[in-house]
Design an enzyme around this catalytic site. Structure first.
Site, PDB file in Angstrom:
ATOM      1  CD  GLU A  54      -2.953  -0.806  -0.154  1.00 54.00           C
ATOM      2  OE1 GLU A  54      -2.942   0.286  -0.743  1.00 54.00           O
ATOM      3  OE2 GLU A  54      -3.639  -1.770  -0.539  1.00 54.00           O
ATOM      4  CG  LEU A  97       8.792   3.198  -5.736  1.00 54.48           C
ATOM      5  CD1 LEU A  97       8.343   2.575  -7.046  1.00 54.48           C
ATOM      6  CD2 LEU A  97       8.795   2.150  -4.638  1.00 54.48           C
ATOM      7  N   GLY A  98      10.436   7.165  -6.368  1.00 56.39           N
ATOM      8  CA  GLY A  98       9.823   8.482  -6.205  1.00 56.39           C
ATOM      9  C   GLY A  98       9.148   8.702  -4.866  1.00 56.39           C
ATOM     10  CE1 TYR A 137      -6.674   3.097  -0.681  1.00 60.51           C
ATOM     11  CE2 TYR A 137      -4.327   3.152  -0.180  1.00 60.51           C
ATOM     12  CZ  TYR A 137      -5.412   2.535  -0.770  1.00 60.51           C
ATOM     13  OH  TYR A 137      -5.258   1.354  -1.419  1.00 60.51           O
ATOM     14  CG  ASP A 155      -8.176   4.021  -4.555  1.00 58.26           C
ATOM     15  OD1 ASP A 155      -9.413   3.994  -4.624  1.00 58.26           O
ATOM     16  OD2 ASP A 155      -7.447   3.290  -5.240  1.00 58.26           O
ATOM     17  CB  CYS A 214     -20.190   1.481 -19.617  1.00 55.84           C
ATOM     18  SG  CYS A 214     -19.445   3.030 -19.048  1.00 55.84           S
TER      19      CYS A 214
END
Length: 359
Positions: A54, A97-98, A137, A155, A214
């Site tokens: 996460e 990874l930032g 979150y 999220d 959809c």
DNA sequence: CATGCGTGGAC
DNA sequence: TGTCCAAGCAT
């Protein structure tokens, strides 16, 4: 589960239809994606693995996260191992990874779980929220996915799905509170972890930002956005600010033995705690006299190949100056020499890898 | 509540 | 090529 199957439903007063959670959970049973951090149907993944995934997945795609997740899990198989690791090693493993505050907080969180909770992640959303790097979150995600607690990890996927289901006409980020309230009305009576992941899968594979599929959506009959004929316009978004360009000069000091002069950035802020080649400050109008910022006196030679890089809130254009120095040259205070064999052990963010590629 | 904080891929 | 986007958090 058609409402008509329930005799009482016929007598009930007409009530605004809420998309039935069973429809989504049934869809999830049939289409659940296999992901390294996701347990098989009917099982739960270890809280540490949910936690690790996460944090990595915050604002980061599944494809990008995969190899980092595998590397971290192999190197630090449990929360005690991660807590015992030196921060520099964690930053180095995170490099590329930032959003590097995540790595610092990941490490701090592991230590806190060991210190406060004896190495066991709490199941409580509130207790999770108290840990570093864990916000609303992630607290809800761990509580629901790892412990099957009733929680709504709202999220970007959830926001998009909910905004379309209810055709919410208020733009983000202002609509956030309303979207969250609507999201809570969707929760099932059980299967919270599956429901949370089903929402994310739905958003990632069917209710996508650009061209939602959809025709394949289990909630199409219940979707106000679909009914408008243009579900893709949701969620509405406020205009965002332009991204300025900052400029600077990076100094590539190269010793005769190949070593490069390197330093560490301040522990917090942009690229906090990461390694870098010395440079001038990065400013919107560039720096008037770059030479004054050179780490040592030398014959600096401008390379005619600027490095460009885009950060979340500004673009960077870095000129690169190089100087070749004798093997005996001492590193100035706060700096160190690193040979190319040692680059992998350094926490170089992507922009610095681009600079070093000029060697 | 707005802003600061990375990176790489899709279109 | 530029723009948007991806399982947000801290301040």
């Amino acid at each position: 589960m058609p409402a008509a199957a329930n005799p009482a439903a016929r007598a009930a007063p007409p009530r605004k239809a809420v998309p039935p959670p069973e429809a989504l959970l049934g869809w999830y049973d049939r289409h659940r994606r296999r992901l390294p951090w996701r347990a098989e149907a009917g099982k739960r993944e270890a809280p540490y693995r949910v936690f690790l995934s996460e944090i990595m997945l915050q604002q980061t795609t599944v494809v990008t996260v995969r190899p980092y997740y595998a590397a971290f899990l192999k190197r630090w198989p449990d929360v005690e191992a991660l807590a015992a690791a030196p921060l520099e090693e964690v930053l180095s493993a995170w490099a590329g990874l930032g959003y590097y505050a995540r790595a610092r907080n990941l490490h701090a969180c592991a230590k806190a779980v060991v210190a406060r909770h004896g190495g066991r992640f709490p199941a409580d959303e509130a207790a999770l929220l108290d840990l570093p790097g864990i916000g609303p979150y992630t607290a809800a995600a761990i509580a629901s996915i790892a412990f099957d607690r009733r929680a709504a990890p709202v999220d970007g996927n959830w926001e998009r799905v909910v905004a379309r289901l209810f055709a919410v006409d208020e733009p983000l980020p202002k609509a956030r509170a309303k979207l969250r309230a609507l999201a809570l009305t969707l929760l099932p009576d059980e299967g919270y972890g599956d429901f949370a992941q089903a929402m994310m899968d739905l958003g990632a594979t069917i209710c996508t930002p650009r061209k939602p599929a959809c025709a394949l959506c289990p909630w199409r009959p219940d979707c106000a956005g679909y009914a408008t004929g243009a579900p893709e316009v949701y969620p509405l978004k406020a205009a965002k600010a332009a991204r300025p360009t900052r400029r600077g000069v990076a100094f590539l000091a190269v010793r005769a033995d190949g070593a490069v002069l390197v330093r560490s950035r301040p522990a917090s802020g942009l690229l906090g705690g990461m390694s870098e080649v010395p440079s001038t400050p990065w400013e919107v109008d560039g720096v008037a006299s770059p030479a004054g910022h050179a780490p040592l006196n030398a014959q600096w030679c401008a390379l005619n190949a600027p490095v460009t890089h885009v950060f979340s809130h500004f673009a960077l254009e870095l000129d690169v100056w190089r100087a070749d120095l004798s093997a005996a040259t001492r590193a100035p205070a706060g700096h160190r020499w690193v040979r190319p064999e040692g680059f992998d052990a350094e926490a170089f963010p992507s922009v610095m890898r681009k600079v070093l590629a000029k060697l």
